[in-house]
Every structure is written in C-alpha cells, then in structure tokens.
Design a protein around this motif. Structure first.
Motif, PDB file in Angstrom:
ATOM      1  N   ASP A 136       0.754  -1.280  -0.120  1.00  0.00           N
ATOM      2  CA  ASP A 136       0.159   0.095   0.040  1.00  0.00           C
ATOM      3  C   ASP A 136       0.983   1.056   0.067  1.00  0.00           C
ATOM      4  O   ASP A 136       0.693   2.117  -0.544  1.00  0.00           O
ATOM      5  N   LEU A 137       2.054   1.327   0.591  1.00  0.00           N
ATOM      6  CA  LEU A 137       2.943   2.503   0.746  1.00  0.00           C
ATOM      7  C   LEU A 137       4.300   1.970   1.160  1.00  0.00           C
ATOM      8  O   LEU A 137       4.610   1.003   1.853  1.00  0.00           O
ATOM      9  N   THR A 180       1.974   3.513  -9.256  1.00  0.00           N
ATOM     10  CA  THR A 180       1.548   4.682  -8.579  1.00  0.00           C
ATOM     11  C   THR A 180       1.262   4.560  -7.008  1.00  0.00           C
ATOM     12  O   THR A 180       0.632   5.276  -6.376  1.00  0.00           O
ATOM     13  N   PRO A 208       2.008   4.902  -3.062  1.00  0.00           N
ATOM     14  CA  PRO A 208       2.605   5.870  -2.277  1.00  0.00           C
ATOM     15  C   PRO A 208       3.808   6.033  -1.924  1.00  0.00           C
ATOM     16  O   PRO A 208       4.127   4.720  -1.427  1.00  0.00           O
ATOM     17  N   ASP A 240       5.256  11.303  -2.228  1.00  0.00           N
ATOM     18  CA  ASP A 240       3.882  11.981  -1.715  1.00  0.00           C
ATOM     19  C   ASP A 240       4.196  12.797  -0.427  1.00  0.00           C
ATOM     20  O   ASP A 240       3.489  13.769  -0.125  1.00  0.00           O
ATOM     21  N   ARG A 291      -5.411   9.995   0.915  1.00  0.00           N
ATOM     22  CA  ARG A 291      -5.367  10.647  -0.245  1.00  0.00           C
ATOM     23  C   ARG A 291      -5.584   9.719  -1.486  1.00  0.00           C
ATOM     24  O   ARG A 291      -6.200   9.936  -2.312  1.00  0.00           O
ATOM     25  N   TYR A 292      -4.796   8.739  -1.172  1.00  0.00           N
ATOM     26  CA  TYR A 292      -4.989   7.330  -2.173  1.00  0.00           C
ATOM     27  C   TYR A 292      -6.144   6.679  -2.181  1.00  0.00           C
ATOM     28  O   TYR A 292      -6.512   6.289  -3.455  1.00  0.00           O
ATOM     29  N   GLN A 293      -6.850   6.417  -1.121  1.00  0.00           N
ATOM     30  CA  GLN A 293      -8.033   6.059  -1.093  1.00  0.00           C
ATOM     31  C   GLN A 293      -9.407   6.938  -1.987  1.00  0.00           C
ATOM     32  O   GLN A 293      -9.924   6.411  -2.822  1.00  0.00           O
ATOM     33  N   GLN A 303      -8.318   8.743  -4.419  1.00  0.00           N
ATOM     34  CA  GLN A 303      -8.212   8.638  -5.764  1.00  0.00           C
ATOM     35  C   GLN A 303      -8.791   7.278  -6.287  1.00  0.00           C
ATOM     36  O   GLN A 303      -8.761   7.119  -7.648  1.00  0.00           O
TER      37      GLN A 303
END
Length: 243
Positions: free
Chosen positions: A52-53, A77, A79, A101, A123-125, A127
């Motif tokens: 996830d990151l 993409t 994070p 990010d 923020r990614y959720q 998007q």
C-alpha cells in the motif's frame, strides 16, 4: 471473521534499529510491515506482495535513493514517503518533484510518522474512486481476501495462500472488477476470457462452484459470490483496488 485487511507498508532502511522501531509501532497501530535494507530487496518484496505504501530512506549505502524512488514511481502509482536528514532540503524538494508523496526527517517521532502515513493513504483511497486503469491494477481486496494480480495469488483473511486454477483466477478477477454488479454468464465468459479455454455450456457455473469451495464459509449458503436467479452472478462485497 475479520473482513478488513490492514494497510501493508514496505520499509526500506539500512538501520536495523529504525526498522525495528517502525515495525513495532506501526504493527501496534493496525498496519502490516515488510522491511528491507536495499533497493534490490525493495523491488523483490514489491513485486511479490501487494504493497500500500513504501517508506524509503534516501541515504542507503552505495545506492542512489533518488534513482530508486524514480524507478519505483515508473513501476506503479504506489504512495512513496521519503526518509531524509534534517539538513537535506534539496533532497526533499527533488524527491517530491520525482513523485514522492511526503517526507519524514530523521530523527522522527513515531507518532508523527504514523499520522503522515495515514494522511497519504487517505489521499490515495480517494483517488481510487476515480475511473480505474486496467493496466495498472496491482491487487484487489474484498471481505478480508486479497487477490494479487501480479503473482496471481489469493490470500485468505488468516493470511494463508489459496491455490487457484487459471480459470478460477480469471473469473475472480472479472468479478472483482465489477463489484456489486450482476454479471451474466456471457459477460463473465468475455471478461474472464474463459472462452479461450475449453468451453462448454456450464463453464461459468463449474468455475463458480469451485471458487465457492475455496472462499465461502458455507458453499450451500454463499455470501460472497451470490447467484441472481435468471440473470447471473454478483460479487456481494465492496472491493478496494491497489494501483
């Protein structure tokens, strides 16, 4: 049954004390953590797991942290949060320009690190609700299950790996791409490309039955892959997409 999968964080830092601190603190705050100490280990884990990151130290011995961040951004993409020194403003600016990010300066407060990671994930959720890009999806998550599209691996809510045939994987992939929507047999045949395999009248029904044996608590009373009589099948779960 636990139907939520904790965010999976990949930490790349050559300092074992920092890795241990981050693993312990994030683990206590509902995050899964994998670690590595080099760019090679970063890409090995990233290609194997649904991450996830990525928390990346820019000052890895003998490696160009900026180049690693650039390569990672070109792949996905996902994070990226950078770990930098307090006096490395130029590195922080360059890192953000490359597509990172956020950044965290050393030494850091674990509490601040957690807050920053959560903010980036939120923020990614948001998007992820935008129109999806088929060629960049990395994984689907639904009701505690995780379908990794790169490794074609299905992880159960307890973390165990469930073996899928090519047909089962393709069909589950198709269902995850259209959650909560009723799909006809013809649509599922087309979306899963089962028509390229050996096809007979009840191909979809057979594959659905096999999938249910593997993911339903009670195949006689399915709650994930639901039959809509006279119409088709529906994945009765919200789906999170990782890009």
């Amino acid at each position: 049954m636990n139907t939520r999968i904790d965010p999976h964080i990949l930490v790349i830092d050559d300092d074992p004390d920092i890795r241990e601190l981050v693993v312990e603190y994030l683990g206590k705050n509902d995050m899964r953590v994998s670690v590595g100490s080099s760019g090679k280990e970063m890409f090995e884990v990233f290609d194997r797991e649904a991450i996830d990151l990525v928390l990346l130290d820019l000052k890895l011995p003998g490696e160009d942290g900026m180049n690693l961040a650039r390569q990672l951004r070109e792949r996905a993409t996902v994070p990226i949060v950078l770990l930098t020194g307090r006096n490395e403003e130029a590195d922080r600016v360059m890192g953000l320009e490359l597509g990172a990010d956020d950044y965290v300066t050393k030494p850091f407060s674990p509490r601040e690190l957690l807050a920053r990671l959560r903010a980036v994930l939120r923020r990614y959720q948001v998007q992820a609700t935008l129109p999806e890009r088929d060629n960049t999806r990395r994984a689907f998550r639904f009701s505690g299950w995780e379908l990794n599209l790169r490794t074609r691996r299905l992880l159960a809510p307890d973390g165990s790996s469930v073996e899928l045939s090519n047909g089962e994987f393709s069909l589950l992939n198709a269902l995850c791409r259209a959650p909560q929507r009723v799909l006809t047999r013809d649509q599922l045949l087309s979306m899963s490309r089962l028509h390229e395999a050996e096809v007979y009248d009840r191909t979809v029904d057979v594959q659905i039955r096999r999938l249910r044996l593997k993911i339903e608590p009670d195949q006689a009373k399915p709650v994930l892959i639901v039959t809509e009589r006279g119409a088709g099948y529906r994945l009765a779960s919200d789906v999170e997409t990782l890009f």
